[in-house]
Enzyme design. Structure first.
Site, PDB file in Angstrom:
ATOM      1  N   HIS A  96       0.813  -1.207   0.000  1.00 58.84           N
ATOM      2  CA  HIS A  96       0.000   0.000   0.000  1.00 58.84           C
ATOM      3  C   HIS A  96       0.853   1.265   0.000  1.00 58.84           C
ATOM      4  O   HIS A  96       0.312   2.363   0.026  1.00 58.84           O
ATOM      5  CB  HIS A  96      -0.942  -0.008   1.206  1.00 58.84           C
ATOM      6  N   PHE A  98       2.559   2.485  -2.344  1.00 58.60           N
ATOM      7  CA  PHE A  98       2.271   3.230  -3.569  1.00 58.60           C
ATOM      8  C   PHE A  98       0.870   3.831  -3.522  1.00 58.60           C
ATOM      9  O   PHE A  98       0.682   5.027  -3.796  1.00 58.60           O
ATOM     10  CB  PHE A  98       2.410   2.322  -4.790  1.00 58.60           C
ATOM     11  N   TRP A  99      -0.120   3.027  -3.147  1.00 57.69           N
ATOM     12  CA  TRP A  99      -1.503   3.507  -3.192  1.00 57.69           C
ATOM     13  C   TRP A  99      -1.773   4.597  -2.168  1.00 57.69           C
ATOM     14  O   TRP A  99      -2.693   5.405  -2.351  1.00 57.69           O
ATOM     15  CB  TRP A  99      -2.467   2.333  -3.014  1.00 57.69           C
ATOM     16  N   CYS A 230       0.671  -6.204 -16.244  1.00 60.86           N
ATOM     17  CA  CYS A 230       1.469  -7.432 -16.219  1.00 60.86           C
ATOM     18  C   CYS A 230       2.952  -7.101 -16.312  1.00 60.86           C
ATOM     19  O   CYS A 230       3.374  -6.328 -17.176  1.00 60.86           O
ATOM     20  CB  CYS A 230       1.065  -8.339 -17.391  1.00 60.86           C
ATOM     21  N   VAL A 231       3.729  -7.698 -15.417  1.00 58.27           N
ATOM     22  CA  VAL A 231       5.188  -7.560 -15.434  1.00 58.27           C
ATOM     23  C   VAL A 231       5.780  -8.965 -15.473  1.00 58.27           C
ATOM     24  O   VAL A 231       5.331  -9.861 -14.753  1.00 58.27           O
ATOM     25  CB  VAL A 231       5.704  -6.807 -14.186  1.00 58.27           C
ATOM     26  N   LEU A 240       8.348  -2.142 -11.486  1.00 53.35           N
ATOM     27  CA  LEU A 240       7.837  -1.514 -12.698  1.00 53.35           C
ATOM     28  C   LEU A 240       6.348  -1.222 -12.616  1.00 53.35           C
ATOM     29  O   LEU A 240       5.854  -0.309 -13.278  1.00 53.35           O
ATOM     30  CB  LEU A 240       8.120  -2.413 -13.907  1.00 53.35           C
ATOM     31  N   LEU A 502     -13.529  -7.168 -18.013  1.00 51.86           N
ATOM     32  CA  LEU A 502     -12.918  -8.371 -18.593  1.00 51.86           C
ATOM     33  C   LEU A 502     -11.646  -8.768 -17.867  1.00 51.86           C
ATOM     34  O   LEU A 502     -10.929  -7.915 -17.366  1.00 51.86           O
ATOM     35  CB  LEU A 502     -12.618  -8.110 -20.065  1.00 51.86           C
TER      36      LEU A 502
END
Length: 502
Positions: A96, A98-99, A230-231, A240, A502
């Protein structure tokens, strides 16, 4: 998604002394059970056309309990970040840390008024240069119209994208599916953001944004749907993912878009809704062989095959595949039906409907019910295919799944006038239609080499609770969390979610 200045790593608050690691582990293991019981009770009441019963609680005790739960959730988050507790399915987003720097609601925040967290800004105030990558990498735009590049993206996702917690299954998005998902009306190449190794140009990371009109409560947003982050597995330590998120955010800002919607199986700050996965077996023998399901105690494989047998023909009069000329009626029907949910897409044009719902070979299937006398479209349903790779199984390499997409029913005026009759009619009609959706999935399997469906999946959103029990859907152990970026939104119950991502 306004531009944010880079910040140092925020220090997490220390967990309250009175809460032990044992308390947090117990809380973590109990949340799903408690949420499941509450949700099941609410869904059962709704399916019967009743209002969920509200238990009276002393306001003082309620406030104290809410404060204690918020403290424990914050402490749980802190221990996840420090590694004291392993978060199930945790993605490489710096937990968290980053968030906590982003304009998203935080745990413990009581949202009473809805609106943007940060204001929109003019284009000349948006960062003009891409964010810096480690020196061995470079930015690129993945050209979905180029067969070589769509193949590169397919290979990246197939080998490195979402897996279940036991690493037995991984989503296997096909190239035709990715073209469909990433090229809706108004799509932008600049929002298909990739990272390549500078030396050999190998694609090693990706994130996408697609334009969408989504309503939350009474506000219609023209926002970005974020997906396919996706990394490459070998590069997860390079951090990344946060840079990808910031870069697609920056590119959205340059187009004047400052809100976004996204989903994740992991819990981040802060879900606006959480839905549970349900599964309806179509090929029980294969599902057991893949370890997706098990033969219940006291039962046999023959009994399972008999239990999940699907009819061979449709039972709904007037049911047929959707055609392009149906788009105007389907648009009107879908928007009217979806208006009763608290978060839902808005189909603004016939082109939107044609793109998302018109049958596309081995990607999406849609059926309408046409009144033979008036030629009016009264109902429709749709589903799409998303197979999973089966990892490390000697007998099977792929599990083919159909996913419930959008549907709508028109309630006759005599039933619509009364809420009980409305609910009773909707339940009966949806159960009939979705029974035919299972039939359609089996019919599709007969003539398609790539869509030989083994299971039909649905989330606990829209009115799915009205038919999942009757049609023998079983609850899975997966949950999907919905998030809105740069928008404060009141919590939305699963049965009030009308958005399928999706």
């Amino acid at each position: 998604m306004p531009q944010k200045k880079d910040k140092g790593k925020a220090k997490a608050d220390a967990p309250p002394k009175e809460i032990t690691e044992k308390d947090l582990q117990k809380l973590a293991s109990s949340i799903d059970k408690i949420a499941g019981k509450v949700q099941a009770r609410q869904e059962k009441a709704l399916a019967k056309g009743e209002a969920p019963k509200e238990k009276k609680v002393d306001p003082v005790k309620e406030a104290e309990m809410r404060k204690k739960v918020e403290q424990m959730l914050q402490a749980l988050s802190t221990m996840e970040q420090t590694g004291a507790i392993k978060a199930s399915g945790q993605k490489d987003m710096g937990s968290h840390q980053f968030w906590n720097t982003q304009p998203v609601p935080q745990y413990g925040e009581n949202i009473t008024e809805e609106g943007p967290i940060e204001p929109s800004v003019p284009r000349d105030q948006v960062r003009q240069e891409p964010y810096a990558l480690p020196k061995e990498f470079e930015w690129c735009e993945v050209d979905i119209t180029n067969e070589k590049e769509i193949t590169e993206l397919y290979q990246l996702l197939t080998l490195n994208y979402v897996e279940d917690d036991d690493a037995q299954f991984r989503f296997d998005y096909s190239a035709p599916f990715l073209k469909w998902a990433l090229q809706p009306p108004g799509w932008k190449k600049s929002w298909h953001v990739g990272v390549r190794v500078s030396s050999n140009k190998k694609l090693v990371a990706f994130i996408s944004g697609t334009p969408a009109a989504v309503r939350s409560h009474k506000t219609v947003h023209h926002l970005t749907e974020i997906n396919y982050l996706c990394v490459h597995k070998k590069l997860r330590s390079k951090r990344l993912a946060p840079v990808l998120i910031k870069e697609v955010t920056r590119r959205s800002h340059l187009e004047g878009v400052f809100q976004a919607v996204y989903t994740a199986g992991t819990v981040l700050p802060k879900p606006v809704a959480t839905c549970r996965y349900y599964h309806r077996s179509l090929n029980p023998k294969k599902l057991v062989e893949c370890n997706f399901s098990r033969v219940p105690r006291g039962s046999t494989m023959a009994a399972m095959v008999k239990k999940f047998k699907v009819a061979e023909e449709f039972s709904t009069p007037g049911l047929r595949e959707m055609k392009a000329e149906d788009a105007p009626q389907v648009k009107e029907l879908a928007n009217k039906y979806l208006s009763k949910f608290d978060v839902a897409p808005v189909f603004e044009t016939d082109d939107d409907v044609c793109h998302w719902l018109l049958p596309t070979k081995d990607v999406v299937w849609s059926y309408v019910v046409e009144d033979p006398k008036t030629h009016k479209i009264t109902d429709f349903f749709s589903f799409y295919t998303l197979p999973s790779s089966v990892i490390g199984n000697a007998k099977h390499s792929s599990l083919n799944a159909a996913y419930m997409f959008y549907y709508a029913v028109e309630v006759p005026e005599k039933e619509a006038a009364d809420s009980y009759d409305n609910t009773r009619y909707t339940k009966q009609r949806l159960t009939e239609l979705m029974r035919d959706a299972l039939v359609a999935a089996k019919k599709v399997s007969e003539y398609s080499l790539t869509a030989n469906f083994d299971v039909f999946n649905a989330l606990s959103l829209m009115d799915n609770s009205m038919f999942i029990d009757d049609l023998k859907f079983g609850p899975g152990d997966g949950y999907l969390n919905y998030y809105l970026y740069n928008w404060r939104c009141r919590e939305i119950k699963p049965h009030k979610v009308g958005l399928v991502m999706l």
